[in-house]
Design a protein around this motif. Structure first.
Motif, short mmCIF file in Angstrom:
data_model
loop_
_atom_site.label_atom_id
_atom_site.label_comp_id
_atom_site.label_asym_id
_atom_site.label_seq_id
_atom_site.Cartn_x
_atom_site.Cartn_y
_atom_site.Cartn_z
N SER A 23 51.36 -24.63 -46.31
CA SER A 23 51.99 -25.93 -46.06
C SER A 23 53.42 -26.02 -46.58
CB SER A 23 51.21 -27.05 -46.76
OG SER A 23 49.91 -27.15 -46.27
N SER A 61 48.93 -23.99 -41.97
CA SER A 61 48.61 -25.23 -42.66
C SER A 61 49.79 -26.16 -42.49
CB SER A 61 48.41 -24.96 -44.15
OG SER A 61 47.44 -23.98 -44.36
N GLY A 62 49.64 -27.37 -42.96
CA GLY A 62 50.77 -28.30 -42.94
C GLY A 62 50.47 -29.59 -42.21
N GLY A 63 49.33 -29.65 -41.51
CA GLY A 63 49.01 -30.88 -40.78
C GLY A 63 48.93 -32.07 -41.73
N VAL A 64 48.18 -31.91 -42.79
CA VAL A 64 48.01 -33.03 -43.73
C VAL A 64 49.34 -33.33 -44.43
CG1 VAL A 64 46.82 -33.80 -45.83
CG2 VAL A 64 45.56 -32.52 -44.08
N ALA A 65 50.04 -32.28 -44.86
CA ALA A 65 51.31 -32.48 -45.58
C ALA A 65 52.30 -33.27 -44.72
CB ALA A 65 51.91 -31.13 -45.97
N ASN A 149 44.86 -24.13 -36.53
CA ASN A 149 44.64 -24.85 -37.79
C ASN A 149 43.19 -25.30 -37.79
OD1 ASN A 149 44.99 -26.10 -40.27
ND2 ASN A 149 46.55 -27.55 -39.56
N GLU A 150 42.72 -25.71 -38.95
CA GLU A 150 41.39 -26.30 -38.99
C GLU A 150 41.47 -27.67 -38.33
OE1 GLU A 150 39.45 -26.27 -42.78
OE2 GLU A 150 37.57 -26.90 -41.87
N ASP A 152 41.06 -30.76 -38.84
CA ASP A 152 40.80 -31.59 -40.03
C ASP A 152 40.32 -33.00 -39.70
OD1 ASP A 152 41.53 -29.75 -42.16
OD2 ASP A 152 43.55 -29.88 -41.36
N GLY A 162 38.24 -25.77 -45.68
CA GLY A 162 38.92 -26.33 -46.85
C GLY A 162 40.29 -25.73 -47.03
N ASP A 163 40.41 -24.45 -46.90
CA ASP A 163 41.75 -23.87 -46.99
C ASP A 163 41.89 -22.84 -45.88
OD1 ASP A 163 41.26 -21.05 -48.01
OD2 ASP A 163 40.10 -22.28 -49.39
N ASN A 164 43.12 -22.66 -45.48
CA ASN A 164 43.34 -21.78 -44.33
C ASN A 164 43.33 -20.31 -44.69
OD1 ASN A 164 43.34 -23.81 -42.52
ND2 ASN A 164 45.56 -23.92 -42.23
N THR A 226 46.51 -26.25 -50.56
CA THR A 226 45.11 -26.53 -50.85
C THR A 226 44.50 -25.38 -51.64
OG1 THR A 226 44.97 -27.76 -48.80
CG2 THR A 226 42.90 -27.15 -49.82
N1 GLU Z 1 44.26 -27.56 -42.73
C1 GLU Z 1 45.08 -28.09 -43.77
C2 GLU Z 1 46.36 -28.72 -43.21
O1 GLU Z 1 46.78 -28.41 -42.13
C3 GLU Z 1 45.55 -27.08 -44.76
C4 GLU Z 1 44.56 -26.33 -45.53
C5 GLU Z 1 45.31 -25.39 -46.50
O2 GLU Z 1 46.27 -25.83 -47.14
O3 GLU Z 1 44.98 -24.22 -46.57
O4 GLU Z 1 46.97 -29.47 -43.89
#
Ligand code: GLU
Length: 385
Positions: A23, A61-65, A149-150, A152, A162-164, A226
């Motif tokens: 992220s 990652s980065g979707g949540v951020a 990505n997961e 989420d 939980g983590d990528n 994460t």
């Molecule tokens: N799938 C989460 C996201 O895109 C990240 C998980 C991770 O940080 O590994 O924010």
């Protein structure tokens, strides 16, 4: 030999590479904006790499951020402490920006991208796993780069990677990739925390993971990420067992990927793949994070399984069935002390399995009223630990 020789030679011999991006790397100076220059530089690096006949899948990652600002989530709250509904909503906002950033960056290189969102439970379902694999292979066959990505927004605590770090290894297992590269804020594994211990030394190559490595990794997680080093080592262990090399390197600078390929001095930790003779089917079984149930077996059955590779698990050797699983689900095999000794696909549902355990296989037909397999878990569907 320079620090980076081994990693460079692994990447040179890699045909399919999964690049996992943290992220912190894709986020720009403003919390809700992507780091477009960084993504542009990565796309240029990937273009050069695939021009040499290689294939690349990206897990980012980065979707949540990137969705934090829209959902009023302060930067001071660690990802694991964000309430689930808010986190899921943030990912729905941020995932769009994340994919859009990569899509723009690759479009500048005339490369098409595709967004693929996966959940753990889907990849642990045989049919869905095969479907996802087919989709990824088809995209690669058409020179389209999957950006994964997961998912989420639908992944709850119980059913998420939980983590990528873990997700990227699952993707590598699924597609039989040779190598997973983690572009991270850390440049690899150290004997201790390099921020607090000036004597900590960097490990450029790890051939076998021991408890010591897990202790070295610690639990520390920085900023918006994460997974910490521990989740990376766990992912590395899983990769190595499946015959996949893993590399961790610092990815924050522009063109970190091409620097890793070209520079003698760029630091990385390379986790060397074990020689893996298992089929993709067995790797998939053995890497399950959420088995659906469990068969507890007696000592005689355990000895039989261990002493001969040609033995299947028969109902007569099973003491107890736990969980609620369907025929074809992956379950754990535990010994009479409760220790996991293997995993396998159950040829019977839990409802049927409880009725036939402890009985000779020839009685299955009279107990259940239909003739199924002689074994509860056939050897071709079983992995022993
Ligand atoms: N799938 C989460 C996201 O895109 C990240 C998980 C991770 O940080 O590994 O924010």
């Amino acid at each position: 030999m320079s620090l980076n020789t081994n990693t460079r030679s692994v990447l040179k011999n890699t045909k399919l590479l999964v690049i996992k991006i943290g992220s912190e790397l894709v986020r720009g100076e403003k919390i809700d904006q992507v780091n477009q220059p960084w993504m542009d530089a990565l796309a240029a690096d990937v273009k050069d790499f695939i021009a040499t006949g290689k294939r690349v899948i990206i897990v980012s990652s980065g979707g949540v951020a990137l969705g934090r600002k829209a959902l009023n989530i302060s930067n001071n709250i660690a990802p694991n402490n964000i309430p689930l509904a808010k986190k899921q909503a943030a990912s729905a906002v941020g995932q769009f920006h994340l994919f859009n950033g990569f899509n723009k960056a690759f479009a500048m290189q005339n490369i098409q991208t595709a967004q693929v969102l996966l959940t753990m439970s889907e990849t642990e379902n045989r049919r869905m796993n095969l479907n996802a694999r087919e989709t990824l292979n088809t995209l690669l066959d058409h020179d389209i780069i999957p950006i994964i990505n997961e998912n989420d927004t639908v992944s709850t605590k119980e059913i998420r990677f939980g983590d990528n770090d873990r997700l990227s290894v699952r993707v590598a297992q699924m597609t039989r990739a040779d190598t997973t590269l983690l572009l991270s804020t850390a440049d690899g594994l150290y004997t201790d925390n390099p921020h607090t211990n000036p004597d900590a030394t960097h490990l450029p190559i790890i051939e076998e993971l021991t408890d010591e490595h897990f202790n070295m990794a610690g639990d520390a997680v920085a900023g918006l990420s994460t997974g910490g080093m521990k989740s990376k080592i766990e992912a590395a262990e899983n990769a190595m067992k499946s015959g996949i090399d893993m590399v961790i390197t610092e990815g924050r600078e522009l063109n970190a990927f091409s620097n890793l390929l070209e520079s003698e001095n760029k630091k990385s930790s390379l986790f060397i793949a074990q020689k893996c003779k298992e089929s993709a089917h067995k790797i998939w079984i053995g890497s399950h994070m959420k088995p659906n149930g469990c068969a507890i077996i007696d000592d005689g059955a355990l000895a039989a399984l261990k002493n001969s590779k040609n033995r299947s698990l028969l109902p007569i050797g099973v003491l107890e069935i736990q969980g609620d699983f369907k025929r074809g689900d992956v379950i754990e095999i535990k010994d009479s002390t409760g220790k996991r000794v293997g995993m396998g696909l159950s040829a019977y549902s839990a409802v049927h399995a409880v009725r036939i355990i402890g009985k000779p296989s020839k009685e299955i037909i009279s107990v259940l009223g239909f003739s199924g397999r002689n074994s509860l878990i056939h050897r071709s569907d079983m992995v022993l630990i």
